[in-house]
Scaffold this active site. Structure first.
Site, PDB file in Angstrom:
ATOM      1  CG  ASN A   9      -1.657   1.281   1.415  1.00  0.00           C
ATOM      2  OD1 ASN A   9      -1.797   2.067   0.475  1.00  0.00           O
ATOM      3  ND2 ASN A   9      -2.168   1.514   2.626  1.00  0.00           N
ATOM      4  CE  LYS A  11       0.273   3.537   4.790  1.00  0.00           C
ATOM      5  NZ  LYS A  11       0.054   3.703   6.205  1.00  0.00           N
ATOM      6  CG  HIS A  96      -5.839   2.025   5.056  1.00  0.00           C
ATOM      7  ND1 HIS A  96      -5.431   2.971   5.969  1.00  0.00           N
ATOM      8  CD2 HIS A  96      -4.797   1.172   4.901  1.00  0.00           C
ATOM      9  CE1 HIS A  96      -4.194   2.696   6.346  1.00  0.00           C
ATOM     10  NE2 HIS A  96      -3.786   1.604   5.716  1.00  0.00           N
ATOM     11  CD  GLU A  98      -3.023   5.644   6.635  1.00  0.00           C
ATOM     12  OE1 GLU A  98      -2.980   5.710   5.391  1.00  0.00           O
ATOM     13  OE2 GLU A  98      -2.114   5.120   7.307  1.00  0.00           O
ATOM     14  CD  GLU A 168      -3.654  -2.462   7.238  1.00  0.00           C
ATOM     15  OE1 GLU A 168      -2.555  -2.726   6.735  1.00  0.00           O
ATOM     16  OE2 GLU A 168      -4.254  -1.394   7.012  1.00  0.00           O
ATOM     17  N   GLY A 174       2.299   2.290  10.741  1.00  0.00           N
ATOM     18  CA  GLY A 174       3.245   3.384  10.591  1.00  0.00           C
ATOM     19  C   GLY A 174       3.913   3.797  11.889  1.00  0.00           C
ATOM     20  CB  SER A 214       5.043  -1.688  12.099  1.00  0.00           C
ATOM     21  OG  SER A 214       4.643  -0.343  12.283  1.00  0.00           O
TER      22      SER A 214
HETATM   23  C1  PEP Z   1      -0.874   0.193   6.002  1.00  0.00           C
HETATM   24  O1  PEP Z   1      -1.042   1.394   5.971  1.00  0.00           O
HETATM   25  O2  PEP Z   1      -1.678  -0.559   5.418  1.00  0.00           O
HETATM   26  C2  PEP Z   1       0.287  -0.318   6.729  1.00  0.00           C
HETATM   27  C3  PEP Z   1       0.288  -1.569   7.078  1.00  0.00           C
HETATM   28  O3  PEP Z   1       1.287   0.574   6.982  1.00  0.00           O
HETATM   29  P1  PEP Z   1       2.731   0.256   7.654  1.00  0.00           P
HETATM   30  O4  PEP Z   1       3.215  -1.030   7.085  1.00  0.00           O
HETATM   31  O5  PEP Z   1       3.580   1.419   7.257  1.00  0.00           O
HETATM   32  O6  PEP Z   1       2.493   0.177   9.128  1.00  0.00           O
END
Ligand code: PEP
Length: 252
Positions: A9, A11, A96, A98, A168, A174, A214
């Site tokens: 992803n 973003k 997601h 966000e 998630e 992040g 992460s």
């Molecule tokens: C995400 O935004 O889907 C995600 C998993 O981000 P990160 O791996 O940076 O934590």
């Protein structure tokens, strides 16, 4: 047998030139391997058609990071599921955290988006997960169950079977703070149980449930070793081909 999947992803990162370069790097790295999982990159809308033109669609799937809750018309700035599909993309990330947090996406909106994605032959990568406060107050199982029930449980078993889910935990996205492999397994097994209750054991067993938050090459192997973790949705570590490939290789 459910699929093992590693999906990136990106973003809101990379210019068009940078994104095409990154897609080429991932494509090249994949050409030199026989990955033990499906690999997908989900990229900004502006990049979809150009990225589709430089990757081998047989080895690398392509997805968008969102789509509109309408098909067409006076919705300035929106990009619909048929538009996404017309670029050659086959996947779309929906729900997601966000999007839920910053753009007010509710379960009702997401239900519409999931239906439109499926009608346009896009595979939704549907994200669910609790915030830190819900992890700490113990409500996280109920929160995730409600997210699934509200947005997805009007689907037929056949349509539900087309989804990919991504757990998630928002506190892990992040932040560098990954859920432990036991925390991920506990939630993934719970999610599979929720699906089994509604659609039966076979649908639940066939559903790929990815972990996101992460995830990186150094922790992917332990996460993917858990029986109900079918791969990862990868943010930060999908922005460099070598890092992303390190996660793909964790399946070997
Ligand atoms: C995400 O935004 O889907 C995600 C998993 O981000 P990160 O791996 O940076 O934590």
């Amino acid at each position: 047998m459910r699929k093992k999947i590693v999906a990136g992803n990106w973003k809101m990162n990379t210019t068009l030139a940078e994104g095409v370069g990154l897609a080429k790097d991932v494509n090249e790295a994949l050409a030199a391997r026989t990955p033990n999982c499906d690999v997908v990159i989900c990229v900004p809308f502006t990049h979809l058609a150009s990225v589709a033109a430089v990757i081998d669609g047989n080895k690398l799937g392509l997805g968008a990071e969102n789509c509109a809750d309408h098909v067409k018309g006076a919705y300035t700035g929106e990009v619909s599921a048929p538009m996404v599909a017309s670029t050659g993309a086959g996947y779309v990330i929906l729900g997601h955290s966000e999007r839920r947090q910053y753009y007010g996406e509710t379960s009702e909106i997401l239900k519409t988006k999931v239906n439109l994605a499926l009608e346009n032959n896009l595979t939704p990568i549907f994200c669910i997960g609790e915030v830190l406060e819900q992890r700490e107050d113990g409500s996280f199982f109920n929160v995730v169950k409600a997210q699934i029930e509200e947005a997805l449980f009007d689907l037929s078993a056949e349509d539900f079977g087309k989804l990919i889910l991504a757990y998630e935990p928002v506190w892990a996205i992040g932040t560098g703070k990954t859920a432990t492999d036991d925390q991920a397994q506990e939630m993934h097994a719970f999610i599979r149980g929720v699906i089994a209750e509604k659609y039966g054991k076979e649908v639940a067993e066939n559903c790929s449930i990815l972990y996101g938050g992460s995830c990186k090459a150094s922790n992917a192997k332990a996460l993917f070793a858990k029986p109900d973790v079918d791969g990862g949705l990868i943010g930060g570590a999908s922005l460099a081909a070598a890092d992303f490939m390190g996660i793909v290789d964790a399946w070997n």
